[in-house]
Design a protein around this motif. Structure first.
Motif, PDB file in Angstrom:
ATOM      1  N   TRP A   1     -33.373 -76.611 -71.769  1.00 25.04           N
ATOM      2  CA  TRP A   1     -34.015 -75.745 -72.746  1.00 25.04           C
ATOM      3  C   TRP A   1     -33.138 -74.633 -73.283  1.00 25.04           C
ATOM      4  O   TRP A   1     -33.215 -74.293 -74.472  1.00 25.04           O
ATOM      5  CB  TRP A   1     -35.290 -75.164 -72.143  1.00 25.04           C
ATOM      6  CG  TRP A   1     -36.250 -76.215 -71.683  1.00 25.04           C
ATOM      7  CD1 TRP A   1     -36.692 -76.427 -70.417  1.00 25.04           C
ATOM      8  CD2 TRP A   1     -36.872 -77.225 -72.489  1.00 25.04           C
ATOM      9  NE1 TRP A   1     -37.566 -77.495 -70.376  1.00 25.04           N
ATOM     10  CE2 TRP A   1     -37.690 -78.003 -71.636  1.00 25.04           C
ATOM     11  CE3 TRP A   1     -36.829 -77.551 -73.843  1.00 25.04           C
ATOM     12  CZ2 TRP A   1     -38.443 -79.081 -72.092  1.00 25.04           C
ATOM     13  CZ3 TRP A   1     -37.566 -78.618 -74.312  1.00 25.04           C
ATOM     14  CH2 TRP A   1     -38.369 -79.373 -73.441  1.00 25.04           C
ATOM     15  N   GLU A   2     -32.320 -74.018 -72.442  1.00 27.41           N
ATOM     16  CA  GLU A   2     -31.544 -72.876 -72.905  1.00 27.41           C
ATOM     17  C   GLU A   2     -30.576 -73.276 -74.016  1.00 27.41           C
ATOM     18  O   GLU A   2     -30.291 -72.486 -74.930  1.00 27.41           O
ATOM     19  CB  GLU A   2     -30.788 -72.231 -71.742  1.00 27.41           C
ATOM     20  CG  GLU A   2     -30.214 -70.875 -72.098  1.00 27.41           C
ATOM     21  CD  GLU A   2     -29.780 -70.096 -70.876  1.00 27.41           C
ATOM     22  OE1 GLU A   2     -29.359 -68.938 -71.056  1.00 27.41           O
ATOM     23  OE2 GLU A   2     -29.862 -70.625 -69.757  1.00 27.41           O
ATOM     24  N   ALA A   3     -30.101 -74.516 -73.983  1.00 25.36           N
ATOM     25  CA  ALA A   3     -29.188 -74.993 -75.024  1.00 25.36           C
ATOM     26  C   ALA A   3     -29.860 -75.067 -76.388  1.00 25.36           C
ATOM     27  O   ALA A   3     -29.188 -75.076 -77.429  1.00 25.36           O
ATOM     28  CB  ALA A   3     -28.631 -76.369 -74.651  1.00 25.36           C
ATOM     29  N   THR A   4     -31.192 -75.100 -76.403  1.00 24.68           N
ATOM     30  CA  THR A   4     -31.918 -75.154 -77.677  1.00 24.68           C
ATOM     31  C   THR A   4     -32.143 -73.775 -78.272  1.00 24.68           C
ATOM     32  O   THR A   4     -32.652 -73.671 -79.386  1.00 24.68           O
ATOM     33  CB  THR A   4     -33.288 -75.840 -77.492  1.00 24.68           C
ATOM     34  OG1 THR A   4     -34.160 -74.983 -76.718  1.00 24.68           O
ATOM     35  CG2 THR A   4     -33.150 -77.172 -76.784  1.00 24.68           C
TER      36      THR A   4
ATOM     37  N   ILE B   1     -36.100 -85.669 -66.141  1.00 25.25           N
ATOM     38  CA  ILE B   1     -34.934 -86.023 -66.944  1.00 25.25           C
ATOM     39  C   ILE B   1     -35.256 -85.846 -68.422  1.00 25.25           C
ATOM     40  O   ILE B   1     -36.420 -85.862 -68.836  1.00 25.25           O
ATOM     41  CB  ILE B   1     -34.482 -87.490 -66.727  1.00 25.25           C
ATOM     42  CG1 ILE B   1     -35.599 -88.466 -67.143  1.00 25.25           C
ATOM     43  CG2 ILE B   1     -34.048 -87.724 -65.295  1.00 25.25           C
ATOM     44  CD1 ILE B   1     -35.138 -89.920 -67.211  1.00 25.25           C
ATOM     45  N   LYS B   2     -34.215 -85.666 -69.197  1.00 27.82           N
ATOM     46  CA  LYS B   2     -34.304 -85.764 -70.651  1.00 27.82           C
ATOM     47  C   LYS B   2     -33.223 -86.737 -71.076  1.00 27.82           C
ATOM     48  O   LYS B   2     -32.043 -86.559 -70.754  1.00 27.82           O
ATOM     49  CB  LYS B   2     -34.092 -84.406 -71.317  1.00 27.82           C
ATOM     50  CG  LYS B   2     -34.194 -84.459 -72.840  1.00 27.82           C
ATOM     51  CD  LYS B   2     -33.880 -83.115 -73.477  1.00 27.82           C
ATOM     52  CE  LYS B   2     -33.933 -83.219 -74.999  1.00 27.82           C
ATOM     53  NZ  LYS B   2     -33.427 -82.000 -75.671  1.00 27.82           N
TER      54      LYS B   2
ATOM     55  N   LYS C   1     -34.133 -94.510 -82.825  1.00 25.73           N
ATOM     56  CA  LYS C   1     -35.513 -94.837 -83.187  1.00 25.73           C
ATOM     57  C   LYS C   1     -36.345 -94.871 -81.913  1.00 25.73           C
ATOM     58  O   LYS C   1     -35.946 -95.480 -80.918  1.00 25.73           O
ATOM     59  CB  LYS C   1     -35.572 -96.195 -83.897  1.00 25.73           C
ATOM     60  CG  LYS C   1     -36.969 -96.617 -84.301  1.00 25.73           C
ATOM     61  CD  LYS C   1     -36.948 -97.999 -84.956  1.00 25.73           C
ATOM     62  CE  LYS C   1     -38.366 -98.441 -85.321  1.00 25.73           C
ATOM     63  NZ  LYS C   1     -38.370 -99.807 -85.921  1.00 25.73           N
ATOM     64  N   LEU C   2     -37.486 -94.210 -81.944  1.00 27.23           N
ATOM     65  CA  LEU C   2     -38.362 -94.223 -80.779  1.00 27.23           C
ATOM     66  C   LEU C   2     -39.004 -95.589 -80.611  1.00 27.23           C
ATOM     67  O   LEU C   2     -39.228 -96.311 -81.589  1.00 27.23           O
ATOM     68  CB  LEU C   2     -39.463 -93.164 -80.920  1.00 27.23           C
ATOM     69  CG  LEU C   2     -39.054 -91.708 -80.693  1.00 27.23           C
ATOM     70  CD1 LEU C   2     -40.240 -90.791 -81.015  1.00 27.23           C
ATOM     71  CD2 LEU C   2     -38.579 -91.473 -79.275  1.00 27.23           C
TER      72      LEU C   2
ATOM     73  N   ASP D   1     -36.118 -83.987 -81.128  1.00 26.39           N
ATOM     74  CA  ASP D   1     -34.854 -84.649 -81.451  1.00 26.39           C
ATOM     75  C   ASP D   1     -34.815 -86.087 -80.923  1.00 26.39           C
ATOM     76  O   ASP D   1     -33.743 -86.636 -80.672  1.00 26.39           O
ATOM     77  CB  ASP D   1     -33.672 -83.843 -80.922  1.00 26.39           C
ATOM     78  CG  ASP D   1     -33.760 -83.554 -79.433  1.00 26.39           C
ATOM     79  OD1 ASP D   1     -34.842 -83.759 -78.851  1.00 26.39           O
ATOM     80  OD2 ASP D   1     -32.746 -83.126 -78.843  1.00 26.39           O
ATOM     81  N   ASN D   2     -35.986 -86.697 -80.769  1.00 30.68           N
ATOM     82  CA  ASN D   2     -36.107 -88.120 -80.398  1.00 30.68           C
ATOM     83  C   ASN D   2     -35.528 -88.437 -79.025  1.00 30.68           C
ATOM     84  O   ASN D   2     -34.947 -89.506 -78.810  1.00 30.68           O
ATOM     85  CB  ASN D   2     -35.446 -89.026 -81.450  1.00 30.68           C
ATOM     86  CG  ASN D   2     -36.396 -89.350 -82.592  1.00 30.68           C
ATOM     87  OD1 ASN D   2     -37.457 -88.748 -82.710  1.00 30.68           O
ATOM     88  ND2 ASN D   2     -36.021 -90.295 -83.432  1.00 30.68           N
TER      89      ASN D   2
END
Length: 412
Positions: free
Chosen positions: A10-13, A256-257, A263-264, A288-289
């Protein structure tokens, strides 16, 4: 307590987030909030609306504790079904609990129009699927209970699930009114708005001890004192280091992310996904998919052992994602982390006063709905501090026994 292990996304966003000074010297306030995570942020924001003289302190960075590891699923439904809540606490209390969660989600969904920093709160539907054929009857009963009490629920059979997703499950409950968020941005947005409304915010300010008086509490920090009429402890799972709640249990959980997808996969409405098994797995998408997956809960271990377990547990989560959505096989995980997670034996969070701590209140949003619980607590405690009676707090009493509590007489 070391709350998190691994690499969190999250902090990177939000690298340009606000920063706040450390406390130097002595100050006074009506209410001191201890903790700069979701509970403290919700409380600070709510008190800023009432104009109360408020101070918030955080020993780390703002949003640097458990909120940093939060996966951002916001739901009305709980780890404990409405049917189970009614069976445990009685119909009035079970329905009241779910209604409070529903009201909290409504308030959360209104926040983007009221806050200055984008919280990335996005309305979502949810799908609760049967982990095994034996769970279908449980889902059908829960569907009937939810609808009987005015909550949105659709019962989907196996064919309908298969028609809307890449996977097939024996049955599922589809519901509306939920949401997802970026928890790091949400905490910062709430605190930023509270700060602009007059709340004094101090980071890297550790409380060393407290003195309790007839007219308030003195909080001693490393470089000053805070004289407060009331204190709200919003320290999350670290509250158990201050006082032990017999009904609380701390465990390790993992998440995890994935890397972004071009494409989802077949994923109806990007809904939040979770299952009937306990402990359960859950899944969501991101703007961001990417796919976030969480679960693999296990007994709390020392932080060093959790560090070792992160990679193996997160590999298992990645395999669960690929099992649900074969189209994404080989995508890989960009972020893998583990964290302390708190639950309660009866399925309700803790919030309210404690007999051993005069002039003090606690927010312990233990369970999968911690963000919603924080909003509930902020509303109930802000009213209490303003002199308004909120009998709903009896449901969440820190001194409650294992026996069902009497239904509080809530004013219409």
């Amino acid at each position: 307590m070391k709350l998190n292990s691994g690499k969190m996304p999250w902090e990177a966003t939000y690298t340009s987030h606000p920063v706040y000074p450390s406390l130097e010297g002595d100050i006074s306030c009506d209410c001191l909030i201890v903790g700069g995570g979701m509970g403290g942020a919700s409380m600070a924001y709510r008190l800023s609306l009432s104009g109360a003289s408020t101070v918030l302190i955080e020993k780390r960075d703002i949003a640097g504790g458990s909120s940093h590891a939060n996966t951002g699923l916001l739901q009305i439904a709980n780890d404990k079904t409405l049917t189970s809540c009614i069976n445990t606490f009685g119909e009035a209390n079970g329905v009241l609990f779910y209604k409070l969660c529903q009201e909290a989600l409504g308030k959360i969904l209104e926040l983007p129009t009221k806050l200055d920093i984008d919280t990335q709160i996005i309305p979502r539907s949810s799908l609760l699927y049967a982990s095994t054929p034996e769970d279908v009857a449980l889902l059908r009963q829960e569907h009937e209970t939810l609808n009987a009490h005015g909550f949105h629920s659709e019962f989907w059979d196996e064919d309908k699930v298969r028609a809307h997703y890449s996977f097939s499950k024996p049955a599922a409950l589809y519901s509306k009114g939920d949401a997802e968020t970026n928890p790091f941005r949400m905490v910062h947005s709430l605190i930023d708005k509270a700060h602009s409304g007059g709340v004094r915010i101090y980071e890297h300010t550790r409380a060393t001890h407290y003195e309790y008086h007839a007219d308030g509490v003195t909080c001693y920090t490393e470089h000053g004192r805070i004289f407060a009429k009331h204190v709200v402890f919003a320290m999350g799972y670290e509250t158990q280091e201050m006082k032990k709640d017999r009904g609380a249990e701390l465990i390790n959980t993992y998440a995890i992310k994935t890397r972004p997808l071009a494409k989802l996969p077949k994923w109806h409405e990007r809904s939040l996904l979770w299952e009937t098994a306990r402990p359960y797995l859950y899944f969501r998408t991101t703007r961001d998919n990417c796919i976030i997956a969480g679960g693999r809960d296990e007994q709390l271990t020392d932080p060093e052992r959790r560090e070792v377990r992160v990679l193996s547990q997160c590999q298992q989560l990645l395999e669960e994602v690929e099992a649900l959505f074969p189209e994404v096989k080989g995508i890989g995980a960009e972020y893998c982390w583990g964290a302390v997670f708190g639950t309660t034996r009866d399925g309700l969070p803790y919030m309210g006063p404690h007999p051993d701590y005069p002039h003090c209140y606690f927010i312990e949003g233990y369970g999968g709905n911690g963000t919603a619980y924080s909003m509930i607590a902020a509303e109930l405690l802000a009213d209490t501090l303003a002199g308004r009676n909120r009998p709903e707090l009896e449901l969440f009493s820190l001194s409650r026994s294992a026996k069902p509590v009497p239904a509080p007489a809530v004013e219409a």
